[in-house]
Design an enzyme around this catalytic site. Structure first.
Site, PDB file in Angstrom:
ATOM      1  N   GLY A  97      39.954  43.755  54.067  1.00  0.00           N
ATOM      2  CA  GLY A  97      38.731  42.965  54.214  1.00  0.00           C
ATOM      3  C   GLY A  97      38.157  42.968  55.621  1.00  0.00           C
ATOM      4  N   ASP A 142      35.962  39.342  49.145  1.00  0.00           N
ATOM      5  CA  ASP A 142      36.335  39.602  50.541  1.00  0.00           C
ATOM      6  C   ASP A 142      35.650  38.600  51.467  1.00  0.00           C
ATOM      7  OD1 ASP A 142      37.481  41.783  49.321  1.00  0.00           O
ATOM      8  OD2 ASP A 142      36.715  43.258  50.738  1.00  0.00           O
TER       9      ASP A 142
HETATM   10  C1  MEV Z   1      37.801  45.158  47.638  1.00  0.00           C
HETATM   11  O1  MEV Z   1      38.575  44.449  48.588  1.00  0.00           O
HETATM   12  C2  MEV Z   1      37.933  44.540  46.284  1.00  0.00           C
HETATM   13  C3  MEV Z   1      37.145  45.234  45.171  1.00  0.00           C
HETATM   14  O2  MEV Z   1      37.439  44.521  43.970  1.00  0.00           O
HETATM   15  C4  MEV Z   1      35.649  45.232  45.438  1.00  0.00           C
HETATM   16  C5  MEV Z   1      35.021  43.844  45.361  1.00  0.00           C
HETATM   17  O3  MEV Z   1      35.570  42.948  44.736  1.00  0.00           O
HETATM   18  O4  MEV Z   1      33.934  43.682  45.957  1.00  0.00           O
HETATM   19  C6  MEV Z   1      37.604  46.664  44.970  1.00  0.00           C
END
Ligand code: MEV
Length: 324
Positions: A97, A142
């Site tokens: 993140g 995130d």
């Molecule tokens: C990214 O850390 C997490 C994902 O699920 C994308 C999102 O939720 O925005 C892959």
């Protein structure tokens, strides 16, 4: 000269990445490391300095960083231009993140400059605009983790709900190699789901049930159960083609070294792996600090022996509530 400062937390997704984009809940925990930013008023056009790079806010630039900074500023235009300096302790594209932590740190620094509430909706709106440039279709998990920290369940249409952890979580977080772009990984899952609607339905249903069970396991302090659920989530993520050979290898090394469960965390395609550390004492609900540290060290040692680096993160249990 007036100055505003802000910080944002990194995060680890314990269960539910990718499915969360489609409205399924996911569980994440904020890390005690992240990003920091300082903002000052400026007579020049607004600039952002990040890790040796200096960009001007420009909504039509080819450079994503310049566009993201412009999008973040445009949410609530400021009376004057700003010079922002930002830094992150998290690897970019590593699944922890980093970009959301930066977006929140910068937004908080701007709000701090104008002495506005640093946890308000404006920070979230600015961070979401910033994230959208990098991620295209972010679920918001995130940015939520960067904003609030702690351990929580997140649902796209409902936001976050805090979880009351019955036991500390000791996590080993390692880097499997260079991270892939979150946007590219989210788009590749979308293409897979478009080709295979049946896999979409079954995967999302399965993740939903894993997350519900993980919520119960976290609140009961059932770390063994939580570890199994993480392993099952990893199988489903591999089915979405977002795992890689180094990720699988790190997960296997962690399990062989006593981890209760291991999986990729974040968008996958490279980037970070998270392993849940085990107690040395069978049946113990919670690790003593010394037990946990040595359990974590065994996992890190196995990773290092195979050329992977990692760190230990501790997510603290919730304080018991005062009885009225
Ligand atoms: C990214 O850390 C997490 C994902 O699920 C994308 C999102 O939720 O925005 C892959």
């Amino acid at each position: 000269m007036r100055e505003g400062r802000g910080a944002g937390a990194g995060k680890v997704i314990l269960l539910g990445e990718h499915a969360v984009v489609y409205g399924v809940p996911a569980i994440a925990a904020g890390l005690d490391r992240g990003a920091q930013a300082t903002a000052r008023e400026s007579d020049e056009p607004s600039t952002l300095r990040l890790g040796g790079r200096l960009v001007r806010a420009d909504a039509s630039a080819d450079d994503e960083l310049a566009r993201a900074f412009a999008a973040l500023l445009a949410v609530h235009p400021l009376a004057s231009a700003v010079a922002v300096e930002a830094s992150s302790e998290l690897p970019p594209g590593g699944g922890l993140g980093s970009s959301a932590a930066l977006g929140v740190a910068i937004a908080r620094a701007l709000e701090g400059l104008h002495e506005v509430d640093a946890d308000g909706e404006r920070v979230a709106a600015r961070a979401t605009a910033w994230e959208s440039v990098f991620h295209g279709n972010p679920s918001g998990i995130d940015a939520t983790a960067a904003l609030r920290g702690g351990c929580f369940v997140y649902r796209r249409d409902e936001g976050a709900r805090s979880l009351r952890l019955a036991a500390d979580l000791w996590l080993c977080i390692g880097k499997s190699g260079p991270g892939a772009s979150t946007r590219a990984m989210v788009e590749s899952v979308a293409r897979l789901f478009a080709r295979r609607p049946e896999q979409q339905r079954s995967t999302l249903e399965a993740v939903l049930s894993l997350v519900k069970n993980a919520e119960l396991a976290l609140e009961a302090g059932d770390l063994t159960g939580l570890g199994r659920l993480m392993d099952l989530n990893q199988m489903l993520l591999a089915g979405l083609m977002v795992s890689t050979e180094p990720i699988e290898r790190m997960c296997a090394l962690a399990r062989e070294s006593g981890a209760l469960g291991a999986k990729l965390t974040g968008a996958g395609g490279g980037g970070a792996v998270v392993a849940l550390c085990a107690s040395q004492r069978a049946g113990a609900l919670e690790l003593t600090d010394a037990d946990a540290a040595s359990a974590a060290e065994r996992i890190l040692a196995a990773w290092r022996a195979s050329g992977f680096d990692g760190l230990v993160a501790r997510v603290r249990r919730s304080e018991p509530q005062e009885s009225p």
